[in-house]
Design an enzyme around this catalytic site. Structure first.
Site, PDB file in Angstrom:
ATOM      1  N   GLU A   1      -7.754  -5.352  -0.197  1.00 12.37           N
ATOM      2  CA  GLU A   1      -8.286  -6.136  -1.306  1.00 12.37           C
ATOM      3  C   GLU A   1      -8.238  -7.636  -1.055  1.00 12.37           C
ATOM      4  O   GLU A   1      -9.030  -8.386  -1.614  1.00 12.37           O
ATOM      5  CB  GLU A   1      -7.542  -5.799  -2.607  1.00 12.37           C
ATOM      6  CG  GLU A   1      -7.581  -4.337  -2.988  1.00 12.37           C
ATOM      7  CD  GLU A   1      -8.963  -3.837  -3.379  1.00 12.37           C
ATOM      8  OE1 GLU A   1      -9.970  -4.336  -2.824  1.00 12.37           O
ATOM      9  OE2 GLU A   1      -9.053  -2.945  -4.225  1.00 12.37           O
TER      10      GLU A   1
ATOM     11  N   HIS B   1       0.855  -1.195   0.000  1.00 14.93           N
ATOM     12  CA  HIS B   1       0.000   0.000   0.000  1.00 14.93           C
ATOM     13  C   HIS B   1       0.880   1.230   0.000  1.00 14.93           C
ATOM     14  O   HIS B   1       1.964   1.211   0.594  1.00 14.93           O
ATOM     15  CB  HIS B   1      -0.917   0.006   1.245  1.00 14.93           C
ATOM     16  CG  HIS B   1      -2.067   0.935   1.107  1.00 14.93           C
ATOM     17  ND1 HIS B   1      -1.989   2.267   1.453  1.00 14.93           N
ATOM     18  CD2 HIS B   1      -3.322   0.743   0.617  1.00 14.93           C
ATOM     19  CE1 HIS B   1      -3.148   2.846   1.204  1.00 14.93           C
ATOM     20  NE2 HIS B   1      -3.972   1.952   0.684  1.00 14.93           N
TER      21      HIS B   1
HETATM   22  N1  ACO Z   1       4.074  -7.670  -4.599  1.00 12.89           N
HETATM   23  C1  ACO Z   1       5.400  -7.636  -4.898  1.00 12.89           C
HETATM   24  N2  ACO Z   1       6.160  -6.523  -4.857  1.00 12.89           N
HETATM   25  C2  ACO Z   1       5.552  -5.396  -4.496  1.00 12.89           C
HETATM   26  C3  ACO Z   1       4.190  -5.346  -4.167  1.00 12.89           C
HETATM   27  C4  ACO Z   1       3.434  -6.540  -4.223  1.00 12.89           C
HETATM   28  N3  ACO Z   1       2.144  -6.584  -3.944  1.00 12.89           N
HETATM   29  N4  ACO Z   1       3.842  -4.077  -3.852  1.00 12.89           N
HETATM   30  C5  ACO Z   1       4.973  -3.344  -3.991  1.00 12.89           C
HETATM   31  N5  ACO Z   1       5.998  -4.140  -4.375  1.00 12.89           N
HETATM   32  C6  ACO Z   1       7.375  -3.749  -4.634  1.00 12.89           C
HETATM   33  C7  ACO Z   1       7.467  -2.961  -5.947  1.00 12.89           C
HETATM   34  O1  ACO Z   1       7.702  -3.823  -7.049  1.00 12.89           O
HETATM   35  C8  ACO Z   1       8.599  -2.017  -5.689  1.00 12.89           C
HETATM   36  O2  ACO Z   1       9.803  -2.685  -5.943  1.00 12.89           O
HETATM   37  P1  ACO Z   1      11.024  -1.907  -6.684  1.00 12.89           P
HETATM   38  O3  ACO Z   1      11.397  -0.795  -5.744  1.00 12.89           O
HETATM   39  O4  ACO Z   1      12.064  -2.966  -6.843  1.00 12.89           O
HETATM   40  O5  ACO Z   1      10.455  -1.398  -7.977  1.00 12.89           O
HETATM   41  C9  ACO Z   1       8.526  -1.754  -4.184  1.00 12.89           C
HETATM   42  O6  ACO Z   1       7.788  -2.844  -3.601  1.00 12.89           O
HETATM   43  C10 ACO Z   1       7.803  -0.477  -3.858  1.00 12.89           C
HETATM   44  O7  ACO Z   1       6.581  -0.467  -4.567  1.00 12.89           O
HETATM   45  P2  ACO Z   1       5.891   0.837  -5.139  1.00 12.89           P
HETATM   46  O8  ACO Z   1       5.273   0.512  -6.458  1.00 12.89           O
HETATM   47  O9  ACO Z   1       6.816   2.001  -5.059  1.00 12.89           O
HETATM   48  O10 ACO Z   1       4.800   1.070  -4.063  1.00 12.89           O
HETATM   49  P3  ACO Z   1       3.508   1.923  -4.269  1.00 12.89           P
HETATM   50  O11 ACO Z   1       3.316   2.678  -3.025  1.00 12.89           O
HETATM   51  O12 ACO Z   1       3.522   2.708  -5.522  1.00 12.89           O
HETATM   52  O13 ACO Z   1       2.485   0.732  -4.486  1.00 12.89           O
HETATM   53  C11 ACO Z   1       0.573  -0.555  -4.631  1.00 12.89           C
HETATM   54  C12 ACO Z   1       1.312   0.523  -3.821  1.00 12.89           C
HETATM   55  C13 ACO Z   1       0.298  -0.017  -6.024  1.00 12.89           C
HETATM   56  C14 ACO Z   1      -0.741  -0.895  -3.943  1.00 12.89           C
HETATM   57  C15 ACO Z   1       1.459  -1.825  -4.715  1.00 12.89           C
HETATM   58  O14 ACO Z   1       1.801  -2.283  -3.415  1.00 12.89           O
HETATM   59  C16 ACO Z   1       0.833  -2.939  -5.528  1.00 12.89           C
HETATM   60  O15 ACO Z   1       0.961  -2.932  -6.764  1.00 12.89           O
HETATM   61  N6  ACO Z   1       0.133  -3.934  -4.864  1.00 12.89           N
HETATM   62  C17 ACO Z   1      -0.522  -4.987  -5.585  1.00 12.89           C
HETATM   63  C18 ACO Z   1      -1.873  -4.508  -6.121  1.00 12.89           C
HETATM   64  C19 ACO Z   1      -2.902  -4.283  -5.019  1.00 12.89           C
HETATM   65  O16 ACO Z   1      -3.029  -5.052  -4.093  1.00 12.89           O
HETATM   66  N7  ACO Z   1      -3.657  -3.178  -5.161  1.00 12.89           N
HETATM   67  C20 ACO Z   1      -4.703  -2.778  -4.212  1.00 12.89           C
HETATM   68  C21 ACO Z   1      -4.223  -1.645  -3.366  1.00 12.89           C
HETATM   69  S1  ACO Z   1      -5.395  -1.230  -2.102  1.00 12.89           S
HETATM   70  C22 ACO Z   1      -6.431  -0.086  -2.806  1.00 12.89           C
HETATM   71  O17 ACO Z   1      -6.052   0.720  -3.617  1.00 12.89           O
HETATM   72  C23 ACO Z   1      -7.857  -0.097  -2.452  1.00 12.89           C
END
Ligand code: ACO
Length: 360
Positions: free
Chosen positions: A302, A243
């Site tokens: 989620e 998140h």
């Molecule tokens: N699985 C694996 N790796 C992850 C995940 C995940 N679920 N979430 C983040 N990471 C990794 C990213 O790949 C990134 O790695 P990097 O630095 O090597 O590129 C690092 O952790 C940081 O991630 P960001 O993308 O910078 O984090 P951000 O704050 O933008 O992402 C998000 C938040 C979009 C929710 C992300 O965690 C994600 O894609 N989760 C999976 C999708 C999901 O569950 N979405 C629902 C969110 S809840 C809502 O909106 C109601």
């Protein structure tokens, strides 16, 4: 410049506060735990909208029930065309038929519209005859009754818990989209449509369906560790984890888990599914901690949304539309708050393209 506007404060709000370090969500001065599972959606709506509509009644249930009935009459002729599209797109095209007002009537119709559209589209898919809303029922009970033909008290409580849990959550992407549109003084309908577009993506509201796809692909608890390791090695993200704001467990996950527990007690939840989900969650958290030791990645809303909505009988391709039926209350409150500030949202961008020859 902040990529993704991370840590940028772009609005002041009295509506909700997300404390990502403490894992706390406050809605108008109350912790989520005091609302989810305790009050119906209409009561959470009245709490959120208090002060944003001059003529707001204390009990919104009768007015929202009447809005469902009116919206159903307006949308019924357009259901056939909407049913040809994926559920979320069909729902959005039906919502786009709402007028663009700013008053309480327009707001209630915009809350009624995603609910009525979603329930009618699901009923149609099941081959059920279209069922007009019953204004005497609660919002959640009526949605389930229209969609499935029947509803139990436990199911209505489960959907209420879900809709209240997701009603508002700070300046998330869809709420920000709603506020940007509201800042131009466009009507509430335009704000809601912008928010629907933002909600659709898998990084925001589109994740819970893929959570179930993940559970199906894993199949049995014994496969969890190898499947998850292979996904992370391929650079894939695990849906339902991570998140932008929370660095600890999302408090909404606990609210939804409690709702699942209540349904489980009434025998409405597949115990094997829950056992698989528990193993997958534990395994995923451990694997993510190894994979990204510097970035705490915890279970988000989620993951449990997927399990709860599945137990309530919603098909997985409708989950994002159910989310919209809850979050719409927050979008409307934020739109009213932003419009009242009177300030147009207009940030700057930094140009990094080629410069004209004479300016070089
Ligand atoms: N699985 C694996 N790796 C992850 C995940 C995940 N679920 N979430 C983040 N990471 C990794 C990213 O790949 C990134 O790695 P990097 O630095 O090597 O590129 C690092 O952790 C940081 O991630 P960001 O993308 O910078 O984090 P951000 O704050 O933008 O992402 C998000 C938040 C979009 C929710 C992300 O965690 C994600 O894609 N989760 C999976 C999708 C999901 O569950 N979405 C629902 C969110 S809840 C809502 O909106 C109601």
């Amino acid at each position: 410049m902040s990529d993704g506007l991370e840590n940028v404060v772009a609005a002041e709000t009295v509506l909700s506060d997300v404390d990502g370090l403490a894992g706390r969500l406050v809605i108008r001065g109350l912790p989520l735990s005091a609302l989810a599972g305790s009050v119906p959606y209409e009561a959470a709506l009245a709490l959120l909208w208090d002060g944003f509509f001059p003529e707001l009644p204390g009990d919104l249930a009768p007015a929202l029930g009447a809005a469902r009935r009116d919206v159903f009459d307006q949308l019924a002729p357009h259901l056939d065309a909407a049913a040809d599209q994926p559920v979320f797109d069909g729902m959005r095209s039906l919502v786009s038929r709402m007028e663009d007002g700013t008053g309480l009537d327009a707001a209630l119709r915009l809350v009624a519209a995603p609910a009525v559209a979603l329930a009618s589209l699901l009923a149609r898919r099941k081959g059920l005859a279209p069922s007009a809303p019953n204004p005497a029922l609660g919002h959640s009970a009526d949605i389930l009754r229209m969609a499935n033909g029947t509803v139990t008290e436990e199911q209505a409580l489960g959907l209420d818990s879900y809709l209240v849990t997701v009603i508002d959550h700070g300046l998330n992407a869809s709420t920000f989209a709603a506020r940007v549109v509201a800042s131009t003084q466009a009507g509430l309908g335009s704000s809601v449509l912008a928010a629907l577009g933002a909600l659709k993506g898998p990084l925001h509201g589109g994740a819970p369906g893929p959570v179930l796809d993940m559970l199906d692909a894993i199949g049995t608890p014994g496969n969890a560790a190898s499947w998850i390791a292979a996904e992370l090695t391929r650079g894939e993200r695990l849906m339902g984890f991570g998140h932008r704001i929370y660095r600890v467990r999302d408090p909404r996950a606990d609210a939804l888990n409690a709702a699942i527990g209540r349904l489980r007690a009434s025998g409405a939840v597949d115990a094997a599914r829950m056992d698989l989900a528990t193993t997958v969650e534990t395994t995923a958290l451990a694997a993510l901690a190894r994979h990204k030791p510097d970035r705490p990645l915890q279970t988000n809303v989620e993951f449990y949304t997927a399990l709860l909505l599945e137990a309530l009988g919603f098909p997985r391709d409708s989950f994002t539309a159910v989310f919209a039926a809850g979050r719409v209350g927050g979008w409307i409150a934020h739109s009213r708050e932003q419009a009242a500030s009177g300030r147009l949202i207009r940030p700057k961008s930094r140009y990094i393209g080629p410069v004209p020859r004479e300016a070089a």
